[in-house]
Design a protein around this motif. Structure first.
Motif, PDB file in Angstrom:
ATOM      1  N   UNK A 109      39.742  37.539  39.126  1.00 42.91           N
ATOM      2  CA  UNK A 109      38.446  36.902  39.390  1.00 42.91           C
ATOM      3  C   UNK A 109      37.552  37.842  40.204  1.00 42.91           C
ATOM      4  N   UNK A 110      38.148  38.497  41.176  1.00 46.33           N
ATOM      5  CA  UNK A 110      37.368  39.421  42.001  1.00 46.33           C
ATOM      6  C   UNK A 110      36.828  40.584  41.173  1.00 46.33           C
ATOM      7  N   UNK A 111      37.690  41.083  40.283  1.00 46.94           N
ATOM      8  CA  UNK A 111      37.254  42.230  39.470  1.00 46.94           C
ATOM      9  C   UNK A 111      36.129  41.807  38.518  1.00 46.94           C
ATOM     10  N   UNK A 112      36.278  40.627  37.882  1.00 46.05           N
ATOM     11  CA  UNK A 112      35.197  40.172  36.995  1.00 46.05           C
ATOM     12  C   UNK A 112      33.903  39.969  37.771  1.00 46.05           C
ATOM     13  N   UNK A 113      34.044  39.459  39.000  1.00 48.76           N
ATOM     14  CA  UNK A 113      32.843  39.252  39.821  1.00 48.76           C
ATOM     15  C   UNK A 113      32.171  40.590  40.120  1.00 48.76           C
ATOM     16  N   UNK A 114      33.003  41.613  40.413  1.00 51.90           N
ATOM     17  CA  UNK A 114      32.427  42.937  40.677  1.00 51.90           C
ATOM     18  C   UNK A 114      31.755  43.499  39.431  1.00 51.90           C
ATOM     19  N   UNK A 115      32.401  43.267  38.251  1.00 51.31           N
ATOM     20  CA  UNK A 115      31.779  43.707  36.988  1.00 51.31           C
ATOM     21  C   UNK A 115      30.427  43.055  36.803  1.00 51.31           C
TER      22      UNK A 115
ATOM     23  N   UNK B  51      35.226  31.641  33.477  1.00 48.89           N
ATOM     24  CA  UNK B  51      36.583  31.398  32.974  1.00 48.89           C
ATOM     25  C   UNK B  51      37.619  31.890  33.977  1.00 48.89           C
ATOM     26  N   UNK B  52      37.335  33.074  34.540  1.00 49.68           N
ATOM     27  CA  UNK B  52      38.333  33.634  35.455  1.00 49.68           C
ATOM     28  C   UNK B  52      38.485  32.759  36.693  1.00 49.68           C
TER      29      UNK B  52
END
Lengths: 444, 486
Positions: B114-120, B185-186
């Motif tokens: 979730x953190x990585x998708x947020x950073x993306x 979704x994440x």
């Protein structure tokens, strides 16, 4: 000495206490301070206690206490309406039919715009009369102790400050006593070698405490911090739940350890050094200058509120009480009646709380009285520095610090200073009186 | 005797360790983020709003210098849900929000996704071409998504998701909407795959010497790396957050004033209270005794900040008596560092009169009460009765026989008075604007300068414990009645 059946030590001590005139007088000073603190909303309020205005009776001081944003609409004769907003209305400039003011007709936070900039008690004080003209203030509405820079009444601040200093003094010492009395009593009664448990139970209890602390403050850390953000009350609640979890874990594991110990190695009895634990904790806390400790914690918590202040003072000042309690317990546990109780098979808890504690409380009372005095001093010192209570709460300490900004305003130094001085002296005198009254050895 | 001293030393060491631990716990629990505090002073005002890579780099450097990327202690107690590499994240707020999420859902891998998708998503927004019509929306998007990194409350995250959705919808941009759906979704995955029970399983992790406490207390010793830290035990308390100067240098500058004031006031307090106590005991129950004890009692209850302010009001005020300067320790207009000692003394002594009076009366009230009680206690003992029965004069009994033993509590007092003086001086030094330890800690509290607060805290604690140690040992030498063997 009377030897009637209803002779009690309490009554006797009270008689002794009354003989000491200064202590007895101080007792009445404190009682009257309590009354002042309780009645402070009615003793110092810019809303009148009773007012008859345009034919209608109001009790503004009482109704604003219940509902702070009270607005009343009056129907006048010719179909006109007049709105009475208790928040905005300046009763002094209204043409009232009849009015009863509070003894000090100002609230501590009420800013009198006609007497700003340090109006002295003897100055020409002004107000707006019912014709809308600025006039000399009538005697009844004078600021008897002057005002500060914003025009806030000092006398009202003194009256409401009494509430704060008593709250801080009493509640912090209550907390200190709640921690100090049991810890001191256990340390004194059990010593280092009185309590023996099996080795396994010792380990299990330590493990239980670890698990309890872990669940209470690591697993639940998020729950606690988010509920503290919600409100102080729900935060305190989840904190108490955490403490309860620690207790449950402690009892559960120590019970398991007791029941499950097998084999000679695990069953071997070891001493529980209760006294050493308590004494070392006291020594560490005592080796930190209390004001530095309090200031540091206050800086770290970074939240200025009365509750936090009471907690900090309470949590740092229980050591004195615990030390007295411990010393007293060391003496009492050697007395014959305690030995008798042991022989009779009374449980330790019953002996400590039912028989030993009541006899050992005398020096604790003395210590609590002195403790309240120093808690009040600490609170006013912190407020004086501006790191104690929030700015919108008027205390004796921050009134005094206002006086430091303007040297002309001696009334801002003298009145709050005297209030602190009198209160602290009274508590110290009560402490002395209690010590003399409760300690039969000092009697002639 | 030797055995006692050795034992006393052995108790002394854990107390020092406990004080240092307490100070350290306080320092790491402060709500202020030192990295933000230092980065703000390091970068110029202009580019603070942009999360530029330059600011990020500075922050990382600061973190590394302070050792904040390291674990806290020699071992850490964690839950099985916790992540090991959390300390690598720069922002304290983000670390806290991630810990919060972990404590709520207990599934670190999914939270990490979730953190990585947020950073993306944030980098998608940052790379979005800015034109005049969409600039405001993009700014809103960036602000909302950045703030999402710093919260762990699912309700707030969901509401921010909704806000992001309306914003991206208004942009009508396929790319952004798509990555928002992934983000949504994440986070749903985080919520649906929770394993909260992992949080209730403890795990102890050993960290070795490379931890924050070790570096704080011992510096680079044994760590095998050079961070230019010497550690508290070797006199390095780190740098002040306020001006980046070494804390210990600031303390060295200020300590002298506090120390001089305390020593003068203690000597004066003893010089007055000892003869007074003897005389009051000599003339017990006389008018002198009663009056002096009432005065001492009132001085005892008199708050020193009230007395100090009042003294300033009367004796440093042109309207009353302008006898003394209003504050400070010298007149910067004429004071010269190169003056001779005598000239400095002549210049500075008026500045110390009012503070010394205020200091002295508060410790004097304390010492003379103790003195009187202890001398009365001694006078009640058998050997005094013997001395009197021998026909010695009351004067000889008092000075030759009673005084020595009555002085014993005063030795303990000497250890006690030091922390009292340092603690009390916070208020007095603020009133008289004396640049000592007290005003230093006051300024540090006002400016949340944590290294400074912790340094003063640790030093006063250490000094007090050392004072206790010395007074105990001194006691053991002087008082033969005390048995120290078990």
């Amino acid at each position: 000495m009377k030897t009637s059946d209803n002779f009690s030590f309490g009554k006797y001590a009270w008689e002794q206490f009354k003989k000491k005139k200064t202590a007895y007088l101080s007792f009445y000073i404190i009682v009257s301070l309590f009354i002042v603190a309780l009645l402070s909303p009615f003793l110092a309020n810019h809303q009148p206690l009773f007012v008859k205005y345009k034919g209608i009776s109001y009790f503004p001081a009482f109704s604003t206490l219940v509902n702070s944003a009270k607005i009343d609409t009056i129907q006048l004769a010719q179909g006109k309406f007049d709105v009475v907003n208790f928040n905005d209305i300046d009763w002094r400039s209204k043409n009232k039919d009849f009015v009863i003011w509070a003894p000090i007709p100002y609230s501590p936070n009420f800013t009198d715009k006609y007497n700003r900039d340090y109006t002295s008690p003897t100055d020409n004080q002004r107000y707006k009369n019912h014709e809308g003209k600025i006039d000399n203030i009538p005697f009844r509405l004078r600021h008897f102790m002057g005002t500060d820079k914003l025009g806030r009444d000092v006398a009202a601040g003194i009256v409401h400050g009494a509430k704060i200093s008593l709250l801080v003094g009493i509640f912090s010492m209550l907390l200190a006593a709640l921690i100090g009395i049991p810890l001191g009593a256990f340390a004194g009664y059990y010593g280092n070698s009185e309590v023996k448990v099996s080795r396994f139970q010792y380990w299990m209890t330590a493990f239980g405490l670890f698990i309890g602390l872990f669940v209470a403050f690591v697993s639940r850390s998020q729950i606690i911090s988010s509920s503290f953000q919600e409100s102080i009350l729900s935060g305190t609640w989840s904190f108490l739940v955490s403490l309860f979890i620690i207790m449950v874990a402690y009892f559960l594991f120590s019970f398991l350890g007791k029941k499950l110990a097998i084999g000679s190695f695990l069953k071997k009895e070891v001493d529980v050094p209760i006294d050493a634990f308590v004494s070392r904790t006291i020594e560490i806390l005592n080796s930190l200058p209390s004001l530095i400790l309090i200031i540091t914690i206050a800086a770290i918590i970074n939240e200025r509120s009365l509750v936090v202040l009471v907690l900090i003072i309470g949590l740092t000042s229980w050591t004195g009480i615990a030390r007295f309690m411990r010393a007293e317990m060391l003496k009492i546990k050697e007395l014959e009646y305690i030995q008798t109780a042991k022989v009779l098979g009374f449980s330790d808890r019953r002996i400590i709380f039912g028989h030993a504690l009541p006899n050992g409380l005398a020096p604790v009372f003395t210590s609590v009285a002195f403790g309240i005095a120093s808690a009040i001093l600490t609170e006013s010192g912190l407020s004086f520095l501006g790191i104690g209570v929030p700015d919108d709460i008027i205390t004796w300490g921050n009134l005094l610090s206002l006086g430091r900004e303007e040297f002309e305003a001696s009334w801002l130094v003298i009145f709050p200073g005297l209030a602190i001085f009198v209160t602290v002296t009274a508590y110290n005198l009560i402490g002395e009186g209690l010590r003399d009254a409760l300690d039969p050895k000092l009697k002639k | 005797m030797l055995k006692y001293i050795v034992r006393r030393f052995l108790i002394f060491i854990p107390t020092l360790v406990a004080i240092s631990l307490l100070a350290f716990v306080i320092s790491i629990n402060s709500p202020a983020d030192p990295v933000e505090q230092l980065a703000r002073s390091a970068t110029s005002e202009g580019n603070t709003n942009s999360e530029s890579s330059a600011t990020e780099k500075i922050k990382n450097e600061i973190r590394e210098r302070l050792g904040l990327d390291l674990p806290v202690f020699y071992f850490s107690v964690k839950t099985w849900a916790d992540c090991d590499t959390l300390n690598n994240i720069t922002s304290k707020a983000q670390r806290e929000s991630l810990t919060g999420l972990t404590r709520q859902y207990g599934n670190w891998e999914i939270i990490q996704k979730y953190r990585i998708t947020l950073q993306h998503f944030i980098s998608d927004i940052n790379s979005y071409p800015k034109d005049s019509t969409s600039a405001e929306i993009i700014n809103d998007l960036r602000f909302t998504s950045l703030s999402m990194q710093e919260t762990s409350d699912p309700v707030i995250i969901d509401s921010k998701m909704m806000a992001l959705k309306t914003l991206t919808d208004s942009l009508e941009q396929q790319n952004l909407s798509h990555s928002l759906t992934t983000l949504n979704k994440s986070f749903d995955a985080v919520k649906s795959n929770s394993s909260t029970w992992l949080n209730y399983l403890p795990r102890i992790q050993l960290n070795g010497f490379n931890n924050q406490y070790h570096i704080w207390i011992l510096g680079d010793l044994f760590t095998g790396k050079t961070r230019n830290r010497k550690g508290v035990l070797r006199g390095d308390f780190g740098n002040s957050y306020a001006d980046n100067q070494p804390v210990i240098n600031k303390i060295k500058q200020t300590f002298l004033y506090s120390f001089v004031l305390v020593v003068i006031s203690i000597i004066m307090a003893y010089a007055i209270s000892i003869p007074l106590g003897i005389y009051a005991a000599y003339k017990a129950d006389s008018i002198f005794d009663n009056v002096s004890s009432v005065i001492i009692f009132m001085l005892f209850s008199l708050p020193s900040f009230f007395a100090g302010t009042w003294l300033l009001y009367y004796f440093a005020n042109p309207d009353h008596f302008m006898w003394f300067p209003t504050g400070g320790v010298n007149d910067p207009a004429v004071f010269d560092e190169n003056w001779s000692l005598w000239k400095k003394l002549m210049h500075q002594s008026p500045y110390f009169v009012l503070p010394v009076i205020t200091y002295t009366y508060s410790s004097f009230a304390f010492t003379s009460r103790i003195m009187k009680v202890s001398i009365l206690d001694v006078l009640g003992q058998d050997y005094i009765r013997t001395a009197r029965a021998k026909g010695l004069s009351e004067y000889t009994v008092l000075t030759k026989h009673a005084l020595k033993n009555a002085m014993l509590p005063m030795i303990t007092m000497f250890a006690n008075i030091f922390p009292a003086a340092v603690g009390g001086s916070v208020i007095l030094e603020t009133i008289f604007s004396i640049p000592g330890m007290g005003s230093e800690i006051y300024n540090a509290v006002v400016g949340t300068d944590i290294p400074m607060i912790v340094a003063v805290f640790t030093i006063t604690g250490f000094l007090t414990v050392i004072g206790y140690l010395f007074s105990d040992i001194l006691y053991a030498f002087i008082d033969p009645r005390i048995k120290y063997e078990n």
